[in-house]
Design a protein around this motif. Structure first.
Motif, PDB file in Angstrom:
ATOM      1  N   ARG A  20      10.842 -32.995  41.680  1.00 40.99           N
ATOM      2  CA  ARG A  20      12.014 -33.184  40.828  1.00 40.99           C
ATOM      3  C   ARG A  20      11.595 -33.290  39.352  1.00 40.99           C
ATOM      4  N   PHE A  21      10.561 -34.062  39.116  1.00 40.38           N
ATOM      5  CA  PHE A  21      10.059 -34.238  37.747  1.00 40.38           C
ATOM      6  C   PHE A  21       9.542 -32.912  37.191  1.00 40.38           C
ATOM      7  N   ASP A  22       8.815 -32.147  38.024  1.00 37.64           N
ATOM      8  CA  ASP A  22       8.284 -30.857  37.571  1.00 37.64           C
ATOM      9  C   ASP A  22       9.408 -29.883  37.225  1.00 37.64           C
ATOM     10  N   LEU A  23      10.466 -29.884  38.025  1.00 36.78           N
ATOM     11  CA  LEU A  23      11.604 -28.997  37.750  1.00 36.78           C
ATOM     12  C   LEU A  23      12.239 -29.316  36.398  1.00 36.78           C
ATOM     13  N   ILE A  24      12.517 -30.597  36.182  1.00 35.25           N
ATOM     14  CA  ILE A  24      13.165 -30.992  34.927  1.00 35.25           C
ATOM     15  C   ILE A  24      12.264 -30.694  33.736  1.00 35.25           C
ATOM     16  N   GLN A  25      10.979 -30.972  33.886  1.00 35.66           N
ATOM     17  CA  GLN A  25      10.034 -30.706  32.795  1.00 35.66           C
ATOM     18  C   GLN A  25       9.993 -29.212  32.478  1.00 35.66           C
ATOM     19  N   TYR A  26      10.006 -28.406  33.534  1.00 37.97           N
ATOM     20  CA  TYR A  26       9.975 -26.953  33.338  1.00 37.97           C
ATOM     21  C   TYR A  26      11.200 -26.490  32.551  1.00 37.97           C
ATOM     22  N   TYR A  27      12.390 -26.942  32.962  1.00 37.58           N
ATOM     23  CA  TYR A  27      13.606 -26.477  32.297  1.00 37.58           C
ATOM     24  C   TYR A  27      13.751 -27.070  30.908  1.00 37.58           C
ATOM     25  N   GLU A  28      13.224 -28.252  30.685  1.00 38.97           N
ATOM     26  CA  GLU A  28      13.248 -28.812  29.342  1.00 38.97           C
ATOM     27  C   GLU A  28      12.449 -27.930  28.384  1.00 38.97           C
ATOM     28  N   GLU A  29      11.270 -27.522  28.844  1.00 33.94           N
ATOM     29  CA  GLU A  29      10.435 -26.642  28.016  1.00 33.94           C
ATOM     30  C   GLU A  29      11.090 -25.270  27.856  1.00 33.94           C
ATOM     31  N   TYR A  30      11.679 -24.768  28.929  1.00 29.50           N
ATOM     32  CA  TYR A  30      12.317 -23.450  28.868  1.00 29.50           C
ATOM     33  C   TYR A  30      13.505 -23.448  27.916  1.00 29.50           C
ATOM     34  N   PHE A  31      14.331 -24.465  27.992  1.00 29.53           N
ATOM     35  CA  PHE A  31      15.495 -24.534  27.110  1.00 29.53           C
ATOM     36  C   PHE A  31      15.076 -24.653  25.648  1.00 29.53           C
ATOM     37  N   LEU A  32      14.035 -25.442  25.411  1.00 29.80           N
ATOM     38  CA  LEU A  32      13.551 -25.591  24.039  1.00 29.80           C
ATOM     39  C   LEU A  32      13.005 -24.267  23.513  1.00 29.80           C
ATOM     40  N   ASP A  33      12.234 -23.571  24.343  1.00 34.19           N
ATOM     41  CA  ASP A  33      11.656 -22.286  23.921  1.00 34.19           C
ATOM     42  C   ASP A  33      12.730 -21.227  23.716  1.00 34.19           C
ATOM     43  N   SER A  34      13.775 -21.267  24.543  1.00 36.68           N
ATOM     44  CA  SER A  34      14.820 -20.238  24.453  1.00 36.68           C
ATOM     45  C   SER A  34      15.764 -20.484  23.277  1.00 36.68           C
ATOM     46  N   GLY A  35      15.798 -21.734  22.786  1.00 38.49           N
ATOM     47  CA  GLY A  35      16.675 -22.048  21.664  1.00 38.49           C
ATOM     48  C   GLY A  35      18.140 -22.066  22.027  1.00 38.49           C
ATOM     49  N   LYS A  36      18.451 -22.217  23.328  1.00 39.14           N
ATOM     50  CA  LYS A  36      19.857 -22.229  23.750  1.00 39.14           C
ATOM     51  C   LYS A  36      20.535 -23.525  23.309  1.00 39.14           C
ATOM     52  N   SER A  37      21.788 -23.411  22.917  1.00 39.86           N
ATOM     53  CA  SER A  37      22.577 -24.597  22.609  1.00 39.86           C
ATOM     54  C   SER A  37      23.089 -25.200  23.914  1.00 39.86           C
ATOM     55  N   LEU A  38      23.598 -26.423  23.843  1.00 37.60           N
ATOM     56  CA  LEU A  38      24.120 -27.082  25.044  1.00 37.60           C
ATOM     57  C   LEU A  38      25.284 -26.296  25.640  1.00 37.60           C
ATOM     58  N   ASP A  39      26.147 -25.771  24.782  1.00 34.70           N
ATOM     59  CA  ASP A  39      27.282 -24.976  25.274  1.00 34.70           C
ATOM     60  C   ASP A  39      26.800 -23.725  26.007  1.00 34.70           C
ATOM     61  N   GLN A  40      25.763 -23.090  25.485  1.00 30.74           N
ATOM     62  CA  GLN A  40      25.213 -21.900  26.141  1.00 30.74           C
ATOM     63  C   GLN A  40      24.593 -22.259  27.483  1.00 30.74           C
ATOM     64  N   ILE A  41      23.928 -23.400  27.546  1.00 31.40           N
ATOM     65  CA  ILE A  41      23.316 -23.849  28.800  1.00 31.40           C
ATOM     66  C   ILE A  41      24.388 -24.111  29.854  1.00 31.40           C
ATOM     67  N   VAL A  42      25.459 -24.800  29.445  1.00 30.87           N
ATOM     68  CA  VAL A  42      26.543 -25.096  30.390  1.00 30.87           C
ATOM     69  C   VAL A  42      27.221 -23.817  30.847  1.00 30.87           C
ATOM     70  N   GLU A  43      27.414 -22.875  29.919  1.00 28.54           N
ATOM     71  CA  GLU A  43      28.053 -21.610  30.277  1.00 28.54           C
ATOM     72  C   GLU A  43      27.206 -20.817  31.273  1.00 28.54           C
ATOM     73  N   GLU A  44      25.881 -20.853  31.075  1.00 26.26           N
ATOM     74  CA  GLU A  44      24.990 -20.056  31.930  1.00 26.26           C
ATOM     75  C   GLU A  44      24.643 -20.764  33.237  1.00 26.26           C
ATOM     76  N   TYR A  45      24.452 -22.079  33.191  1.00 18.85           N
ATOM     77  CA  TYR A  45      23.960 -22.807  34.363  1.00 18.85           C
ATOM     78  C   TYR A  45      24.999 -23.715  35.015  1.00 18.85           C
ATOM     79  N   GLY A  46      26.124 -23.919  34.338  1.00 19.01           N
ATOM     80  CA  GLY A  46      27.159 -24.775  34.893  1.00 19.01           C
ATOM     81  C   GLY A  46      26.975 -26.218  34.476  1.00 19.01           C
ATOM     82  N   THR A  47      27.827 -27.071  35.018  1.00 16.78           N
ATOM     83  CA  THR A  47      27.717 -28.503  34.734  1.00 16.78           C
ATOM     84  C   THR A  47      26.418 -29.029  35.347  1.00 16.78           C
ATOM     85  N   PRO A  48      25.995 -30.244  34.960  1.00 21.86           N
ATOM     86  CA  PRO A  48      24.771 -30.807  35.559  1.00 21.86           C
ATOM     87  C   PRO A  48      24.806 -30.828  37.091  1.00 21.86           C
ATOM     88  N   LYS A  49      25.968 -31.177  37.666  1.00 19.55           N
ATOM     89  CA  LYS A  49      26.078 -31.200  39.132  1.00 19.55           C
ATOM     90  C   LYS A  49      25.939 -29.797  39.716  1.00 19.55           C
TER      91      LYS A  49
END
Length: 203
Positions: A20-49
């Motif tokens: 679980r920790f590795d998954l979150i760490q991976y996506y944290e780094e990926y989101f930072l590298d991609s420069g996506k905004s929170l709205d873009q993340i929600v649009e592409e990946y959905g709500t946190p649930k």
């Protein structure tokens, strides 16, 4: 973004803590590298649930293994995967008819598998019981007729051998059917729930 990922983390409690920790760490780094905004993340990946559910389905599908033997993790893990896919289907109004069809198909397969397993045990026990009775009958009539005694005993041994030989093969065939069913379940999950192409962390 941190709040978003924290909510995702809170919904991944079925996944082991290290993974679980590795998954979150991976996506944290990926989101930072991609420069996506929170709205873009929600649009592409959905709500946190929704995103957590997709991650869990992907995780448990990969953990199920690809061997033709009984899927790794046992029936509890497989039932959990089926349940998560059902939740994912019912989460979208468009997919509710598919979810109902999915329930009917999986329910029918599970009932059929249960019937096959029960039938295997009943047949094997019956044949084995007949074989033992005939062996005993053959031994008991040996004093009166050697031919009849040998016939009954031989038939009983044959029936016993058939039951012992075919029981493992039938059970293996049942496991294979379950494996095919789980492949179908994973395909539904990938096709209709995790179909949005998102990066998967290598755990």
């Amino acid at each position: 973004m941190n709040e978003y990922l924290n909510e995702v983390m809170d919904n991944l409690h079925e996944i082991p803590e290290d993974d679980r920790f590795d998954l979150i760490q991976y996506y944290e780094e990926y989101f930072l590298d991609s420069g996506k905004s929170l709205d873009q993340i929600v649009e592409e990946y959905g709500t946190p649930k929704q995103f957590a559910l997709k991650l869990k389905i992907s995780y448990f599908s990969e953990e199920s293994g690809e061997a033709a033997d009984y899927p790794a993790g046992g029936p509890k893990r497989q039932m959990r995967l089926i349940w998560m896919i059902l939740l994912g289907l019912f989460a979208s109004p468009v997919l509710i008819p598919l979810a109902l069809g999915f329930i009917l198909v999986i329910g029918g397969i599970l009932v059929a598998l249960a019937a096959i397993i029960i039938g295997i045990y009943v047949i094997c026990i019956t044949v084995l019981g007949i074989g033992l009775v005939m062996i005993i009958a053959g031994i008991s009539v040996l004093g009166q007729s050697v031919t009849s005694g040998l016939f009954f005993a031989g038939t009983g041994l044959f029936a016993t051998g058939v039951a012992v030989f075919f029981a493992p093969l039938l059970l293996k065939g049942t496991k294979w059917l379950f494996y095919v069913m789980m492949n179908f379940v994973k395909w539904v999950g990938r096709r209709f729930i995790t179909k949005r192409q998102f990066h998967s962390a290598n755990i």
